[in-house]
Motif scaffolding. Structure first.
Motif, PDB file in Angstrom:
ATOM      1  N   ASP A   1      55.099  24.965 129.738  1.00 59.53           N
ATOM      2  CA  ASP A   1      55.408  24.246 128.317  1.00 59.53           C
ATOM      3  C   ASP A   1      55.556  22.785 128.446  1.00 59.53           C
ATOM      4  O   ASP A   1      55.413  22.385 129.541  1.00 59.53           O
ATOM      5  CB  ASP A   1      56.391  25.142 127.147  1.00 59.53           C
ATOM      6  CG  ASP A   1      57.626  25.065 127.795  1.00 59.53           C
ATOM      7  OD1 ASP A   1      58.125  24.440 128.704  1.00 59.53           O
ATOM      8  OD2 ASP A   1      58.368  25.873 127.171  1.00 59.53           O
TER       9      ASP A   1
ATOM     10  N   LEU B   1      47.635  19.932 129.150  1.00 58.69           N
ATOM     11  CA  LEU B   1      48.752  19.457 128.330  1.00 58.69           C
ATOM     12  C   LEU B   1      49.611  18.232 129.099  1.00 58.69           C
ATOM     13  O   LEU B   1      49.887  17.310 128.413  1.00 58.69           O
ATOM     14  CB  LEU B   1      49.744  20.815 128.181  1.00 58.69           C
ATOM     15  CG  LEU B   1      50.997  20.467 127.653  1.00 58.69           C
ATOM     16  CD1 LEU B   1      51.053  20.060 125.991  1.00 58.69           C
ATOM     17  CD2 LEU B   1      52.102  21.828 127.738  1.00 58.69           C
TER      18      LEU B   1
ATOM     19  N   TRP C   1      48.895  20.682 120.586  1.00 56.26           N
ATOM     20  CA  TRP C   1      49.664  19.503 120.959  1.00 56.26           C
ATOM     21  C   TRP C   1      48.789  18.359 120.139  1.00 56.26           C
ATOM     22  O   TRP C   1      48.002  18.037 120.156  1.00 56.26           O
ATOM     23  CB  TRP C   1      49.116  19.124 122.490  1.00 56.26           C
ATOM     24  CG  TRP C   1      49.902  18.122 123.132  1.00 56.26           C
ATOM     25  CD1 TRP C   1      49.683  16.850 123.594  1.00 56.26           C
ATOM     26  CD2 TRP C   1      51.512  18.229 123.332  1.00 56.26           C
ATOM     27  NE1 TRP C   1      50.449  16.361 124.397  1.00 56.26           N
ATOM     28  CE2 TRP C   1      51.858  17.001 124.025  1.00 56.26           C
ATOM     29  CE3 TRP C   1      52.375  19.080 123.001  1.00 56.26           C
ATOM     30  CZ2 TRP C   1      53.159  16.565 124.192  1.00 56.26           C
ATOM     31  CZ3 TRP C   1      53.838  18.686 123.196  1.00 56.26           C
ATOM     32  CH2 TRP C   1      53.961  17.616 124.004  1.00 56.26           C
TER      33      TRP C   1
ATOM     34  N   SER D   1      55.303  25.778 116.539  1.00 52.33           N
ATOM     35  CA  SER D   1      55.199  27.038 117.381  1.00 52.33           C
ATOM     36  C   SER D   1      55.783  28.132 116.982  1.00 52.33           C
ATOM     37  O   SER D   1      55.662  29.348 117.325  1.00 52.33           O
ATOM     38  CB  SER D   1      55.826  26.384 118.833  1.00 52.33           C
ATOM     39  OG  SER D   1      56.823  26.198 118.875  1.00 52.33           O
TER      40      SER D   1
ATOM     41  N   SER E   1      59.165  24.348 113.017  1.00 52.01           N
ATOM     42  CA  SER E   1      58.723  23.969 114.278  1.00 52.01           C
ATOM     43  C   SER E   1      57.361  24.660 114.400  1.00 52.01           C
ATOM     44  O   SER E   1      57.241  25.940 113.982  1.00 52.01           O
ATOM     45  CB  SER E   1      59.684  24.437 115.266  1.00 52.01           C
ATOM     46  OG  SER E   1      59.034  24.207 116.542  1.00 52.01           O
TER      47      SER E   1
ATOM     48  N   ARG F   1      69.704  19.162 111.906  1.00 50.58           N
ATOM     49  CA  ARG F   1      68.246  19.313 111.933  1.00 50.58           C
ATOM     50  C   ARG F   1      68.109  20.508 111.102  1.00 50.58           C
ATOM     51  O   ARG F   1      66.817  20.640 110.146  1.00 50.58           O
ATOM     52  CB  ARG F   1      67.790  19.822 113.312  1.00 50.58           C
ATOM     53  CG  ARG F   1      66.179  20.073 113.497  1.00 50.58           C
ATOM     54  CD  ARG F   1      65.735  20.246 114.918  1.00 50.58           C
ATOM     55  NE  ARG F   1      63.913  20.420 114.506  1.00 50.58           N
ATOM     56  CZ  ARG F   1      63.563  20.790 115.664  1.00 50.58           C
ATOM     57  NH1 ARG F   1      63.975  21.027 116.808  1.00 50.58           N
ATOM     58  NH2 ARG F   1      62.115  21.231 115.493  1.00 50.58           N
TER      59      ARG F   1
HETATM   60  C1  DP6 Z   1      53.904  22.237 124.307  1.00 51.87           C
HETATM   61  O1  DP6 Z   1      56.375  23.592 118.200  1.00 51.87           O
HETATM   62  O2  DP6 Z   1      58.159  22.665 119.713  1.00 51.87           O
HETATM   63  O3  DP6 Z   1      55.204  24.115 123.612  1.00 51.87           O
HETATM   64  O4  DP6 Z   1      56.081  21.441 115.804  1.00 51.87           O
HETATM   65  O5  DP6 Z   1      57.339  19.354 116.596  1.00 51.87           O
HETATM   66  O6  DP6 Z   1      58.766  21.736 116.661  1.00 51.87           O
HETATM   67  P1  DP6 Z   1      57.321  20.930 116.511  1.00 51.87           P
HETATM   68  O7  DP6 Z   1      56.709  20.977 118.142  1.00 51.87           O
HETATM   69  P2  DP6 Z   1      56.950  22.589 118.965  1.00 51.87           P
HETATM   70  O8  DP6 Z   1      55.569  21.960 120.081  1.00 51.87           O
HETATM   71  C2  DP6 Z   1      55.423  23.010 121.047  1.00 51.87           C
HETATM   72  C3  DP6 Z   1      54.380  22.454 121.981  1.00 51.87           C
HETATM   73  C4  DP6 Z   1      54.068  23.132 123.193  1.00 51.87           C
HETATM   74  C5  DP6 Z   1      52.834  24.169 123.044  1.00 51.87           C
HETATM   75  C6  DP6 Z   1      52.737  25.175 122.029  1.00 51.87           C
HETATM   76  O9  DP6 Z   1      53.690  25.874 122.218  1.00 51.87           O
HETATM   77  O10 DP6 Z   1      51.774  25.649 121.556  1.00 51.87           O
END
Ligand code: DP6
Length: 361
Positions: free
Chosen positions: A314, A273, A35, A168, A166, A89
């Protein structure tokens, strides 16, 4: 490691016929949350996730002959129909990785993708989508340029490339438990790509995740926007410290088979979170009253029954109920007769520890 650690090359001769590669790649759920990010998609703290099994994206990427070199030319199909918003995207992303794959500007591309989970169910799909695409890009690189990497190097490159789409997604490239972000507790861990956790007690490979759907609507604030709200967050420094410790302690608990510590850290991370979202400058809340009701019940039931159950969330309102295979019957009864009893959606997706992406064909 930088992009130049994965040098790309242009095609030396024009492509004469289409080449297609396909991958199936799963979603993952973070137990220690990523985060906040910085630079070119680098995490501000380490995260640890479990790769799932049933929720995955299947992607086929075709390179077609093209006469002139130019910017990325993508024909994007999602679930059998052309989708302009997603396509945009994806095009932006592909354009951003032309330094790693220069041939992207020398071919026409067709990308076809679908998910095994309903898109409208409010389940995060960027991790499975971008990991599947990154794996396809690395496979096409092998086909087009003859770049041969061993299995470990191939996965590392795919994780690096997935991260750029992305954050994650870089964790979905590996089976089971993975860590993304430099952690003193795990040799080889890096901000640039995820690494698999190889030392863990066998009980943790029996972990299951039943996603209890609370609301299917699109989130009011996206994860990407949420990460931005960590910039200048009053608790940012404390959060980084906490995630660092939680990663180290969770790795230790995984190793020793300590379910109690696992439960404590996982719930602490989920609540943190959402607390970070609420306490950011422009605070927001993604939990619904029903989310709160379910997580309260999970904690009460754990106290009453001693079952090894816990929740994670999440960036959305749906509750991930985590438990172990040996208690599947009791938990199933609990979901039907208690947790989802008066729930409007009454919908769940049962998933479990996954073995990672699979190449198709
Ligand atoms: C809360 O990977 O969706 O799920 O990098 O901007 O695509 P971007 O974000 P993303 O963020 C995931 C945030 C989460 C926590 C996690 O998966 O670690």
């Amino acid at each position: 490691m930088t992009n130049s650690d994965f040098p790309g090359s242009e095609l030396t001769s024009a492509l004469s016929e289409p080449i297609t590669v396909s991958w199936q790649s799963p979603s993952n759920i973070a137990l220690v949350k990523y985060w906040g990010k910085t630079g070119r998609q680098l995490p501000v703290n380490s995260s640890l996730s479990i790769t799932l099994s049933k929720a995955f994206t299947e992607t086929s990427l075709t390179a077609l002959p093209r006469k002139t070199k130019g910017s990325v030319d993508l024909d994007f199909w999602f679930e059998g129909t052309q989708n302009a918003a997603f396509g945009e995207r994806m095009t932006k992303y592909l354009q951003s990785v032309t330094d790693i794959f220069p041939w992207l500007a020398q071919v026409n591309l067709k990308l076809e993708t679908h998910n095994t989970f309903p898109h409208s169910a409010g389940i995060a799909s960027s991790a499975s989508a971008f990991s599947a695409l990154a794996l396809c890009l690395c496979s096409l690189d092998t086909e087009l340029n003859g770049i041969m990497l061993d299995e470990t190097e191939f996965r590392q490159k795919a994780s690096y490339v997935a991260r750029l789409g992305s954050g994650s997604a870089c964790r979905s490239v590996f089976p089971g438990f993975t860590v993304w972000g430099k952690s003193k507790a795990l040799t080889g861990s890096s901000d640039l790509l995820a690494v698999p956790v190889t030392e863990f007690h066998p009980v943790f490979s029996t972990l299951r995740d039943s996603i209890l759907l609370v609301n299917k609507k699109e989130k009011a604030v996206s994860s990407t926007e949420g990460h931005k709200r960590m910039i200048g967050h009053p608790f940012a420094e404390a959060r980084i410290k906490q995630a660092t410790k939680n990663t180290a302690d969770l790795l230790e608990a995984l190793k020793s088979g300590d379910k109690k510590t696992f439960i404590r850290i996982v719930e602490n991370e989920a609540l943190t979170l959402h607390a970070l979202m609420m306490t950011s400058d422009e605070g927001f809340m993604l939990m619904y009253p029903e989310t709160v009701r379910i997580i309260n019940r999970i904690q009460e039931i754990r106290k009453e029954t001693g079952l090894d159950i816990c929740f994670t969330l999440d960036a959305g309102p749906n509750v991930h109920l985590l438990y172990f295979e040996d208690q599947i019957e009791q938990v199933n009864k609990l979901i039907v007769e208690d947790l989802l009893k008066n729930n409007e959606q009454n919908m769940r997706i049962d998933d479990f520890y996954g073995k990672g992406p699979v190449k198709i064909g």
